[in-house]
Design a protein around this motif. Structure first.
Motif, PDB file in Angstrom:
ATOM      1  N   CYS A 129       0.855  -1.026  -0.338  1.00 49.16           N
ATOM      2  CA  CYS A 129       0.018  -0.162   0.018  1.00 49.16           C
ATOM      3  C   CYS A 129       0.918   0.971   0.131  1.00 49.16           C
ATOM      4  O   CYS A 129       1.529   1.474   1.031  1.00 49.16           O
ATOM      5  CB  CYS A 129      -1.028   0.416   0.721  1.00 49.16           C
ATOM      6  SG  CYS A 129      -1.885   1.590   1.495  1.00 49.16           S
ATOM      7  N   ARG A 130       0.647   2.126  -0.480  1.00 40.59           N
ATOM      8  CA  ARG A 130       1.193   3.630  -1.014  1.00 40.59           C
ATOM      9  C   ARG A 130       0.477   4.307   0.066  1.00 40.59           C
ATOM     10  O   ARG A 130       1.554   5.642   0.049  1.00 40.59           O
ATOM     11  CB  ARG A 130       1.361   3.845  -2.332  1.00 40.59           C
ATOM     12  CG  ARG A 130       1.948   3.469  -3.515  1.00 40.59           C
ATOM     13  CD  ARG A 130       1.713   3.884  -5.054  1.00 40.59           C
ATOM     14  NE  ARG A 130       1.696   2.621  -5.248  1.00 40.59           N
ATOM     15  CZ  ARG A 130       2.301   2.164  -6.930  1.00 40.59           C
ATOM     16  NH1 ARG A 130       3.129   3.656  -6.497  1.00 40.59           N
ATOM     17  NH2 ARG A 130       2.869   1.674  -7.494  1.00 40.59           N
ATOM     18  N   GLY A 131       0.103   4.396   0.907  1.00 48.47           N
ATOM     19  CA  GLY A 131      -1.296   5.601   1.994  1.00 48.47           C
ATOM     20  C   GLY A 131      -0.908   6.497   1.275  1.00 48.47           C
ATOM     21  O   GLY A 131      -1.372   6.644  -0.144  1.00 48.47           O
ATOM     22  N   LEU A 132      -1.189   7.608   1.620  1.00 46.21           N
ATOM     23  CA  LEU A 132      -2.027   9.066   1.713  1.00 46.21           C
ATOM     24  C   LEU A 132      -0.823   9.751   1.312  1.00 46.21           C
ATOM     25  O   LEU A 132       0.368   9.669   1.728  1.00 46.21           O
ATOM     26  CB  LEU A 132      -2.823   9.682   3.002  1.00 46.21           C
ATOM     27  CG  LEU A 132      -4.023   8.534   2.949  1.00 46.21           C
ATOM     28  CD1 LEU A 132      -4.541   9.214   4.568  1.00 46.21           C
ATOM     29  CD2 LEU A 132      -4.740   8.855   1.797  1.00 46.21           C
ATOM     30  N   CYS A 133      -0.806  11.014   0.355  1.00 46.76           N
ATOM     31  CA  CYS A 133       0.350  11.942  -0.046  1.00 46.76           C
ATOM     32  C   CYS A 133      -0.065  12.312   1.608  1.00 46.76           C
ATOM     33  O   CYS A 133      -1.336  13.203   1.458  1.00 46.76           O
ATOM     34  CB  CYS A 133      -0.310  12.775  -1.048  1.00 46.76           C
ATOM     35  SG  CYS A 133       0.556  14.332  -1.336  1.00 46.76           S
TER      36      CYS A 133
END
Ligand code: ZN
Ligand code: ZN
Length: 164
Positions: A129-133
């Motif tokens: 998962c790249r997550g949130l900016c």
């Protein structure tokens, strides 16, 4: 739910099927309720050479929110369990043995313990998962936002000024 296993210990039966559905929707763990789906338990208790063994598979789904991108996810979970059941212990210290009280198998207790033990240590919607900016809050799994390119690392900024 208690299963009476005395007939197995007394040699009157040599197996007992286990097939049931349990409800752990009220079980709270780390401020969440991960087991909102029914918990299916299937297996059997067998006796072989005076050894009473429980073999079962616990299957359900884990409901959670991703620690990185906060999205709700549902993952399937399957836990195989094998435990030797004993009616008494002779000074043996063995984690594989489950000591029964009055030949009763406390199945719900055991299933609850296994469910919690097998919860992943991190709640992730997926492994990568790249997550949130951190700047605009966009979910980066859905694509890149415009923030990254116009954010200059302060260390690079110093370099840039030096070069000028
Ligand atoms: Zn995520
Ligand atoms: Zn952004």
């Amino acid at each position: 739910m208690l299963y009476q296993l005395k007939p197995l210990f007394m040699g009157e039966r040599d197996s007992l099927p286990i097939d049931c559905e349990m409800d752990f929707s009220g079980l709270e763990y780390q401020n969440a309720h991960p087991f909102q789906s029914p918990v299916r338990v299937k297996g059997e208790v067998t006796v072989s050479a005076d050894i009473v063994t429980l073999r079962m598979t616990i299957s359900t789904q884990i409901h959670g929110n991703c620690d990185r991108c906060l999205t709700a996810f549902v993952h399937s979970m399957e836990v195989p369990v094998e435990r030797v059941l004993v009616a008494s212990l002779n000074n043996e210290e063995n984690d594989e043995y489950l000591l029964l009280n009055d030949y009763q198998l406390p199945l719900d207790e055991l299933v609850e313990e296994e469910l919690i033990l097998n919860l992943p240590s991190k709640n992730l919607c997926r492994k990568d998962c790249r997550g949130l900016c951190p700047k605009c809050g966009k979910n980066l799994n859905e694509g890149l936002c415009g923030c990254r390119s116009d954010t200059i690392d302060p260390r690079l900024e110093v370099l840039r000024q030096l070069m000028n």
